[in-house]
Each structure stands twice: as C-alpha cells, then as structure tokens.
Design a protein around this motif. Structure first.
Motif, short mmCIF file in Angstrom:
data_model
loop_
_atom_site.label_atom_id
_atom_site.label_comp_id
_atom_site.label_asym_id
_atom_site.label_seq_id
_atom_site.Cartn_x
_atom_site.Cartn_y
_atom_site.Cartn_z
N ASN A 196 0.84 -1.20 0.00
CA ASN A 196 0.00 0.00 0.00
C ASN A 196 0.88 1.25 0.00
O ASN A 196 1.50 1.60 1.00
CB ASN A 196 -0.91 -0.02 1.23
N ASP B 139 -13.24 -4.23 3.95
CA ASP B 139 -12.82 -3.36 5.05
C ASP B 139 -11.32 -3.13 5.12
O ASP B 139 -10.86 -2.28 5.89
CB ASP B 139 -13.31 -3.94 6.38
N HIS B 140 -10.56 -3.89 4.36
CA HIS B 140 -9.11 -3.75 4.45
C HIS B 140 -8.46 -3.47 3.09
O HIS B 140 -7.79 -2.45 2.94
CB HIS B 140 -8.51 -4.99 5.10
N SER C 158 -10.44 -0.56 1.17
CA SER C 158 -10.39 0.69 1.94
C SER C 158 -8.97 1.16 2.21
O SER C 158 -8.75 2.25 2.74
CB SER C 158 -11.13 0.50 3.27
N ASP D 156 -6.73 -0.30 4.32
CA ASP D 156 -6.32 -0.50 5.71
C ASP D 156 -5.33 -1.66 5.80
O ASP D 156 -5.63 -2.72 6.34
CB ASP D 156 -7.56 -0.77 6.57
#
Length: 745
Positions: A371, A604-605, A608, A610
């Motif tokens: 990321n 959710d990860h 997004s 995260d």
C-alpha cells in the motif's frame, strides 16, 4: 465473498485467495523458440475423452461457492457462478483456448474481422447460420445493438458494472444481410474481441428495467447447449437443463446442477454422493489421493487417530481402566467419540475411492500488495527494498512443489506464461539482493540500530533478559544493541545510537551494554577504531554485523502491518506470509501479521486501504490493455475530494503506465500492442506497488468416470462435451481407458 475462486472477465476482476495441495500434473514442454510468451506452465487435466465414449444423459452435480444474486454478468454483484452459468447458456463470440488466448467460437461466429481503420475502425461479424435463441429467433444485429446501448455508459438508468470497450462504439447496424453485424468505433479499440461475450438477448438488454431486474433470477431466452431451468435459493442450487434448440453438438448431460457447498463441507458431500465435481483444498486432495491407493500399499496414516502414538493409546487405556472413576468415565466417553469419528472417517475414505484429483494451474496469480498511499511504503525506495528482499523462487516452491506443480515465479503483472502478452519483466526491479535492499532503506533514512523511542520500555526488558543469558549469547546479539538506547537512556538520550568496541568484557558493566559516559568526555581509543562508548550522529549507518538489526527512522522502527484473511486457503497464505516476514526481517523490516475475518478482508481492508502488506490474487486475461488498466492506473482525486483508485488498491501508479495502456488499447497491430503492454509491465515492476509471486494451483476432485471436466487451466469449459463414460470406455477403476489431458473438444 469467497476467496477460493477467481471471477472470469465477464465480471469485475475480483480477488481470490490461495489454496494448495499435492500430487502430479501434466506439464507442457517449454517453448523452444525465442518468443518470450513461452508456453503454459501446466496443461489442463480434465480426463479428456471422445464424445463417442460418453453416455447420453445423466446429471452432473458441481460444487460452486454461491447461488448468485444475479444472472447478469454485467452487474456489480455478479460472481464466478454467474459467469459459469453464462458460459453454458449464452453466446460468446470468443472463448479462451489452452494458452489463454482469445479464439473464435465457431458455434456462434463464422468470421469476424476489422474491415476498415480509416477514417474509423469497422468490425464485421458474420454469424453462424443456425445460431438462434431458445425461442427460435435468430441471433442478430438487434441483440448486438441492445447490448451496446445498455453498456455504453450513456444511459445512467442502466445499472452497469463496466462499459470498457462499449463506450468506444459509435454505432451498431445490420450488415449486408441478417447474418452480418457491422460495428463502427468512434475511437480505435484493439480489444474488440472482448466484446459481446457473453451476448444477452435484446429482451434483457433492451430496457433499463429488464437489464436491472429481468435477468437477476431467471433467463427466459438463452442460446447455449444448456438453459436455466431454475434458481433455487432454498436448496442452494442452480439447475441447468439440456437445450433442445441447440444447433451444435448436443449436450451429453441431461442436467448440470450447480450446488453451493462451502469448501470445508465438500469432502463430506463428495463421500455422501451428493457431488461429482468440486474444487478442493490441499487437505481434501491428500485424503482423496490416499483413498485411491490400493489397500496393500504402505499409505500415510490419516484421520482422527493419526497423531496418536502407542504411548498415547496406552495412557488412554490406563486412565479408562484406572481407579479414578470420574477420570475413567471421561476417558471412556472420549474414546467412544474418537472411535465414532474414526469409523466415519473410514466410511468417507471408502467412498472417496471413487474420486480422483485433477490438477493444473489457474489463469490467475497471487501477489504481494504494498500500500503506497501513506506511511513508509509511500516511499518508492522502501517498496523497492521490500521487493528486492523477496526470494520469489523460494516462495513459489514453498506453495507449488508439494503439489508436484511447476514452481516458477510469475514474471508479469499483465499476463501469464503462454499468453501472447507475457514476458518476464521482473528484471526492471532487479534480482533478490539483501545488500541492495538495505542500501535502498538507508538511502530513504531507515538505518539499523536507530533509536526506537516508543519501544524503550520493551527494549530494557529484553536487555535485562539478555543479561541473564550466557556471555556467548550476549556476543551473538551485540549487533542489535542500541536499538532502544542504554539502560540510562532516559537521562539525556538525544536520538543517537552507541558505537564502539565494547563487548561486555573490557569496559564496565559486563552485561553487553555500552558503558555510561564517565563525564571525562573521552573514551578508551583502540588503534584504528572509535572511542568506546562514543555517540555517532543521528542517522549514521550502523556498525558491522548490524545488517539484520531492525531499521528505524525518526525514533520509529520500520514495522509493516501484514493483513491476511481467515477461512479457506488461509493456511497457505499464512505460510507464505511467514516466509515473506522472515525475508524482510533479514533486511531490518519487521512485520505485524494480523488475521481478519474472511468476509470483511476485502471490503474493510484491501479496498479501503487498511493495510501495509496483503496477499490477494488477480485473474489473467486475454485483454490486458482493457482489463488491467483500472488495476494499475494512477489514482486521481475525485470531485468530492476523495481519491478515485478504481481497482488499484495498492494506490501506486504513474502517468507513464497510463499512457502506455492508452496507446496499447488504440493500437490494432498485435505485435506493437504486445510491445506496449510489456513496456507497461516493466514500469509497473519498477514502481514496486505489487509483486507477482506464483500462479495459483487448481485442485479439483472429480468422479473417476466423469470425462472432459476438472482442472481446465486457461481453457473455457466445453459444457456440451462433459459427461459420464460408457462402461465400455472405462478402465479397471472407472477412469477413462486412455486418459488425455485435453477437454475432449
């Protein structure tokens, strides 16, 4: 969503996660030419048989992950089962061959060619004369035009998930006769073969209402070897029935039942006789392999009692027959439960003897995603350091060698070995080199032995434990000293680390720590060395033998959060993550591996952002210029101030990569387009936002007498050729008498 399957190109590129197994696989010979595309690493394993050897009729019960929420592959909630149904019941102008390349589907298309490029690109499709919908109407220009209008993006009333390619079409019209369709493009589109596959009837595509709702649970009009008989959400299955109006080779099977079965329930379903075909995990593959071995062979011990030694059994007997009545009753009960489990296991193993494992490599690869949106990985030097620390051959071998599958790392983000656009472009990043990786980290300001302010308390504890150890142990660990300061670091530690020649013997404490400054301002100086206990300026490179010490910058250690999913396939992912963590530790990067709920992992990860590091997979495609662009395009600010990343969940992109994709999509010359795609891949490697690791294994349990089905590899299944062998065509154990690797088409 399931993390075990990969959605084909008919739906959005979706993530999927790795499973692994064992056994052997038919391997194709390496390419003898200079073509960098090479050959597929593994061929299909489908127990190929001639149609004449297959019985007419029967029902194939095939495990899938879900009963789909929609039968419209162009909607956002379409999944892999949606695409599988579409392959069996709808026209596709092109399909994928054994090398992952688009080939004309002769059942629908007599020919298709670009007949003009100036002033505009024009493609003429000539349809097969017998091609009709299940209601008897000819497939024609009206269907092509309706699909173009629905997917062009011009009418927002259509809830479409994608419109790539269709948005470049200017008009669709009837050609010289009813069998010709003329498509004129407003802008050049190299991947025109990706369009109209699948093709829906105008009854579905003609209006927003019919597109949005009419094809979610039923398809009244189809044009394939099968039709959709029913979608049964109560029984968790979709029933496909033989199409009486099919003009091609008639389907051998009477029905195909796509049954939703969780991966951890598939062994039971196979042994109970409620499934004939199922993608499985490595443990199930091992069970089926052992079950197929002759009884007299020395087979591996498996099952509930596999881990019990003779001593365990003796101890259990002693407790069950001992004087402690409560303990004895408890042990007797436990022994009964274990015996029942063993009996059930034995029954299942006997039933599993009727199956075999068919294996290949999926048209998909698993990658390490970095990321780059924020934090340490926003620095390209740090991303490149992570990439250079990885031994991808070792990782691929860890996953694939136990399966007997070719363990070669993937060399491209945009294609797989055998596909036209493939070339190993990993050289743009460089070979694994820990020294170079540490140099990149140092250049970015991350140095071994730097102070870690937030970890002083824990470091003191560690140092105290080291002091209790042997002097030899202390010497072996001295290259990690100073990462949290000395014992008196609270008294004026100014963010430096201690250097010098102290070894815990000659200067002071004897505990392996540097001595506290005596206040004289000097230290003992060895010839050619620095004063013992002298303080180097903050950011100075660490001394020798500290090359594997944790690196730090501005008082913070370099720790990357590594997020993994739970659920099916997670064991292999955990193994891969562990190997990666060990490799990164060697260059001073620590990882914090956390496992999150399988259902929330992606939403959710990954989507997004995260995470720092993550493992997920992308499917390969015959049309990378179209399909891969949203995965690697440079994120841009949206109107609301957020960042529009499309499907680029690493948030790493460059203008140059985008420009190369744009050129490739408009280049009609195949050779020039391949060169542009390979150049784009080199730039993607250099940016180090994602690191391809290995092609995913494909393990499928199949009933031994089932032909032309199993591990398809790159190839699109030929549904009309699937079926059960006649007894005369079966070998001694029910398998084809002369098993072939192909699909039998």
């Amino acid at each position: 969503m399931s993390h075990d399957g990969i959605a084909p190109r008919a739906v959005l590129r979706s993530v999927a996660f790795l499973t692994a197994g064992m056994l052997t696989v038919p391997v194709l010979a390496g390419c003898g030419s200079d073509d960098p595309a090479g050959e597929p690493l593994a061929g299909a394993d489908t127990a190929g048989a001639d149609r004449s050897d297959i019985a007419d009729g029967g029902t194939l019960r095939w495990a899938v992950d879900t009963v789909p929420d929609t039968l419209n592959t162009f909607q956002a909630d379409a999944d892999t089962t949606t695409a599988r149904i579409a392959e069996a019941v709808l026209p596709s102008m092109y399909r994928s061959d054994a090398r992952g390349r688009a080939v004309r589907n002769a059942d629908y298309l007599a020919s298709a060619e670009v007949v003009d490029t100036e002033p505009k690109q024009v493609v003429v499709y000539r349809l097969a004369q017998q091609a009709v919908w299940s209601d008897g109407r000819e497939i024609g220009a009206a269907d092509f035009a309706a699909q173009w209008r629905a997917l062009s993006g011009k009418d927002t009333a259509y809830w479409t998930a994608r419109n790539a390619g269709y948005d470049r079409i200017e008009k669709v019209e009837r050609g010289k006769n009813d069998l010709e369709v003329k498509v004129t493009f407003g802008r050049p589109y190299a991947d025109w073969k990706s369009l109209f596959s699948p093709l829906y009837p105008k009854e579905v595509m003609g209006t927003p209402d019919s597109f949005n709702d009419g094809a979610r649970k039923k398809l009244k009009v189809t044009a394939g070897p099968f039709t959709v008989d029913k979608v049964d959400t109560k029984e968790d299955e979709v029933v496909l029935a033989r199409n009486p109006r099919w003009w091609g080779d008639p389907a051998k099977l009477q029905k195909i039942v796509l049954r939703a079965v969780p991966h951890d329930k598939r062994v039971s379903a196979l042994s109970d006789g409620t499934l004939d075909l199922a993608e499985i995990d490595p443990e199930a593959a091992r069970r089926i392999t052992v079950a197929a071995l002759p009884q007299e062979e020395n087979t591996p011990l498996m099952g509930p009692e596999a881990d019990r030694s003779a001593a365990d059994a003796l101890r259990s007997w002693a407790v069950a027959n001992g004087s402690d009545e409560d303990a004895a009753d408890e042990e007797v009960s436990a022994r009964k439960k274990l015996r029942k489990k063993a009996e059930k296991y034995a029954r299942q193993q006997k039933a599993l003897g009727g199956f075999e494992v068919r294996k290949s490599l999926e048209p998909a690869y698993t990658q390490l995603a970095l990321n780059g949106a924020e934090g340490p990985l926003s620095d390209e030097r740090v991303r490149r350091a992570v990439a250079r620390a990885l031994d991808r051959e070792d990782i691929a071998g860890t996953v694939l060698k136990p399966l007997g599958l070719p363990a070669e790392p993937v060399g491209s983000h945009l294609a797989l070995s055998g596909q036209a656009a493939y070339a190993d472009s990993s050289g743009a990043l460089g070979k694994p080199d820990a020294k170079e990786a540490r140099a990149l980290l140092s250049d970015a300001g991350w140095v071994p032995g730097g102070p870690v302010e937030e970890e002083k308390k824990d470091t003191k504890k560690d140092e105290g434990e080291e002091a209790a150890g042997s002097e030899a142990d202390e010497e072996g660990k001295e290259d990690t000293k100073g990462s949290g300061g000395s014992e008196d670091s609270d008294d004026g530690d100014d963010g430096t680390y201690i250097v010098g020649e102290d070894d815990g013997k000659n200067h002071g404490t004897g505990d392996g720590k540097a001595p506290h400054d005596s206040g004289t301002g000097t230290g003992q100086l060895k010839q050619g060395g620095a004063p013992a206990g002298a303080y180097a300026p903050k950011g100075t490179a660490a001394p020798a033998r500290a090359d594997t010490a944790p690196v730090a910058k501005d008082g913070k250690a370099l720790v990357l959060r590594f997020v993994l999913p739970s659920g099916p396939g997670s064991k292999t992912l955990e193994t891969v993550a562990g190997r990666i963590a060990a490799m990164l530790e060697k260059i001073g990067i620590r990882t914090d591996i956390s496992t999150v709920d399988d259902d929330s992992y992606f939403k959710d990860h990954i989507a997004s952002g995260d995470f720092d590091l993550a493992l997920y997979s992308w499917p390969a495609t015959a049309f990378p210029a179209t399909d891969a662009r949203p995965v690697y395009s440079k994120p841009v600010p949206a109107a609301d101030g957020s960042l529009n990343v499309e499907q680029n969940w690493t948030r790493v992109g460059t203008d140059q990569v985008d420009q190369l994709f744009d050129q490739a999509i408009a280049t009609l010359d195949d050779s020039e387009r391949r060169d542009l795609i390979r150049k784009a891949d080199s730039r993607i490697w250099a940016a180090a936002g994602s690191i391809p690791l290995y092609q995913r294994p494909q393990l499928v349990a199949a009933r031994k007498n089932l032909a032309n089905a199993g591990a398809f590899g790159f190839a699109t299944p030929v549904y009309e050729d699937m079926g059960f062998l006649k007894k005369s065509a079966q070998g001694p154990e029910g398998s084809p008498a002369s098993k072939k690797g192909g699909s039998g088409s």
